[in-house]
Design a protein around this motif. Structure first.
Motif, short mmCIF file in Angstrom:
data_model
loop_
_atom_site.label_atom_id
_atom_site.label_comp_id
_atom_site.label_asym_id
_atom_site.label_seq_id
_atom_site.Cartn_x
_atom_site.Cartn_y
_atom_site.Cartn_z
N CYS A 297 46.11 42.04 -30.30
CA CYS A 297 45.45 40.85 -30.85
C CYS A 297 46.30 39.61 -30.57
O CYS A 297 47.51 39.64 -30.74
CB CYS A 297 45.23 41.02 -32.36
SG CYS A 297 44.43 39.59 -33.16
N ASP A 308 36.23 34.63 -31.96
CA ASP A 308 36.58 36.03 -32.22
C ASP A 308 35.92 36.87 -31.15
O ASP A 308 34.72 37.15 -31.21
CB ASP A 308 36.11 36.45 -33.62
CG ASP A 308 36.64 37.83 -34.03
OD1 ASP A 308 37.22 38.52 -33.17
OD2 ASP A 308 36.49 38.19 -35.21
N ARG A 315 41.99 41.29 -28.25
CA ARG A 315 41.15 40.51 -29.15
C ARG A 315 41.77 39.13 -29.34
O ARG A 315 42.95 39.00 -29.67
CB ARG A 315 41.03 41.22 -30.49
CG ARG A 315 40.10 40.52 -31.48
CD ARG A 315 40.00 41.31 -32.76
NE ARG A 315 39.20 40.63 -33.77
CZ ARG A 315 39.06 41.06 -35.02
NH1 ARG A 315 39.64 42.18 -35.40
NH2 ARG A 315 38.32 40.37 -35.88
N ILE A 317 41.51 35.42 -31.35
CA ILE A 317 40.95 34.87 -32.59
C ILE A 317 41.46 33.45 -32.82
O ILE A 317 42.64 33.17 -32.66
CB ILE A 317 41.34 35.74 -33.81
CG1 ILE A 317 40.70 37.13 -33.71
CG2 ILE A 317 40.94 35.07 -35.12
CD1 ILE A 317 41.16 38.10 -34.78
N VAL A 342 42.89 39.39 -40.53
CA VAL A 342 42.78 40.10 -39.25
C VAL A 342 43.39 41.50 -39.30
O VAL A 342 43.21 42.28 -38.36
CB VAL A 342 43.45 39.31 -38.11
CG1 VAL A 342 42.77 37.97 -37.92
CG2 VAL A 342 44.94 39.14 -38.35
N LYS A 351 35.65 43.72 -35.85
CA LYS A 351 35.16 42.42 -35.38
C LYS A 351 33.86 42.03 -36.09
O LYS A 351 32.93 42.80 -36.19
CB LYS A 351 34.92 42.46 -33.88
CG LYS A 351 34.46 41.13 -33.31
CD LYS A 351 34.22 41.26 -31.82
CE LYS A 351 33.80 39.91 -31.24
NZ LYS A 351 32.54 39.41 -31.81
#
Length: 384
Positions: A297, A308, A315, A317, A342, A351
């Protein structure tokens, strides 16, 4: 030159037009005039945020153990934003981590006060600098340049107990990444059908930041300088890679151009030239792997667009507080659902899709070669 009044807020211009289409704002989701319906966009685009109790993560499970929240672009120079920070519970986050992805405040005093408030509310607070944090325009002769101010902010963080270096918290690796933008980050074709204001006119960084020697916002020097700051953390990053099965990295600036809407969708189509760094994405991949994985992430900030999504196994964000006027025109506000969780129950939270542009691009392919301005953009420029 286009005859509009331009209020320049950092690198994000708010363009205002004196007409019935006057509510133009670059914000996370709501950038079209209120009277214009985006009929070409599929109805599947999400327009509501899921609001959850603080002890439930966004998978709907009761949270146990370490939780990690993220937040960017606090801009507590605005009293409404400072009040929001003050309103955060002094109890519910006592055992949690907060990642602050830059742009806390323009002045040193507001920065220190804000970070102290956050450290009082969270057990661990991590931070990387944003462009607004390094502005010197209201600092008088306190700092010779923005690098000296940067060092003062990092020293203040150390005194407050805010972390600016990689660390392992309950088995989770958290890695701050220093960065700065460069114009060549923009790889998509320029829109030449309309004359837009120059970067120097739109971006206050060119005037509010001070750089010494060969450092400049007009080339790669700043991006390389800030990226080189990460080298001192090489050993800590290697240790995290060896020990931790899950890692969250974060920066202020964008590592990929796909994390910003296409130029034709933006009120300032040249915005991608002042938002990101190629070195940053390379460093992220060196941490998470070329292909990424389900435990990777990266959190970022800067553009004030909620985001997102997953690219190449990582990932990405963004959860910005943003400017008060931007929040008022958001579909999803932000004062209720921020800070954004998160990580909880020993894993990245599942998600959700409260982000307009993520939903849009999940249903519509990106067309960087398409130079036809979006209707809400065209209406602004074609007026003059």
């Amino acid at each position: 030159m286009i005859n509009v009044s331009m209020v320049v807020l950092g690198s994000l211009p708010i363009l205002r037009c004196q007409s019935r289409y006057r509510k133009y704002y670059i914000s996370d989701q709501y950038i079209q005039p209120q009277s214009y319906k985006m009929t070409h966009m599929k109805r599947r685009c999400t327009t509501q945020v899921i609001s959850l109790p603080y002890d439930v993560d966004i998978d709907g499970e009761m949270s146990q153990g370490l939780r990690v929240f993220v937040l960017s672009d606090l801009h507590t120079d605005y009293s409404e934003n400072m009040d929001w920070v003050k309103s955060l519970s002094t109890i519910r986050y006592k055992n949690d981590v907060l990642i602050v992805a830059g742009d806390v405040a323009e002045t040193y005093n507001d920065f220190v006060f804000t970070m102290s408030l956050l450290k009082d509310r969270f057990e661990h607070v991590f931070y990387v600098p944003g462009n607004h944090d390094l502005w010197c325009r209201w600092e008088g002769d306190n700092y010779l340049d923005s690098i000296e101010k940067l060092n003062a902010l990092l020293t203040a963080c150390s005194g407050i107990g805010v972390k600016t270096s990689p660390a392992i918290i309950d088995g989770l690796g958290i890695i701050p990444l220093f960065s700065w933008y460069h114009e060549s980050f923009d790889k998509e074709e320029n829109i030449t059908s309309v004359r837009f204001p120059s970067l120097e006119m739109v971006c206050k960084d060119f005037h509010a930041c001070k750089w010494h020697g060969e450092l400049s916002s007009k080339d790669l020097s700043l991006a390389l300088y800030f990226d080189a700051m990460n080298k001192k953390n090489h050993d800590q990053i290697e240790e995290i890679q060896q020990i931790c099965s899950q890692i969250i990295s974060f920066s202020h600036f964008l590592p990929r151009q796909e994390l910003c809407p296409e130029k034709r969708m933006l009120f300032y189509p040249n915005l991608p030239k002042i938002i990101g760094s190629d070195s940053l994405e390379a460093r992220i991949r060196s941490i998470h792997g070329t292909d990424g994985n389900s435990t990777s992430c990266h959190v970022f900030g800067h553009t004030h667009f909620c985001w997102d999504t997953v690219f190449d196994g990582i990932r990405y964000i963004q959860a910005p507080l943003a400017y008060p006027k931007e929040r008022k025109r958001r579909i999803n506000d932000g004062e209720i659902w921020l800070p954004f969780c998160v990580y909880g129950n020993g894993k990245l939270t599942g998600k959700i899709s409260p982000c307009f542009w993520c939903d849009y691009y999940s249903n519509n392919s990106r067309q960087p070669g398409n130079h036809e301005l979006a209707p809400w953009v065209a209406k602004l420029y074609n007026r003059f």
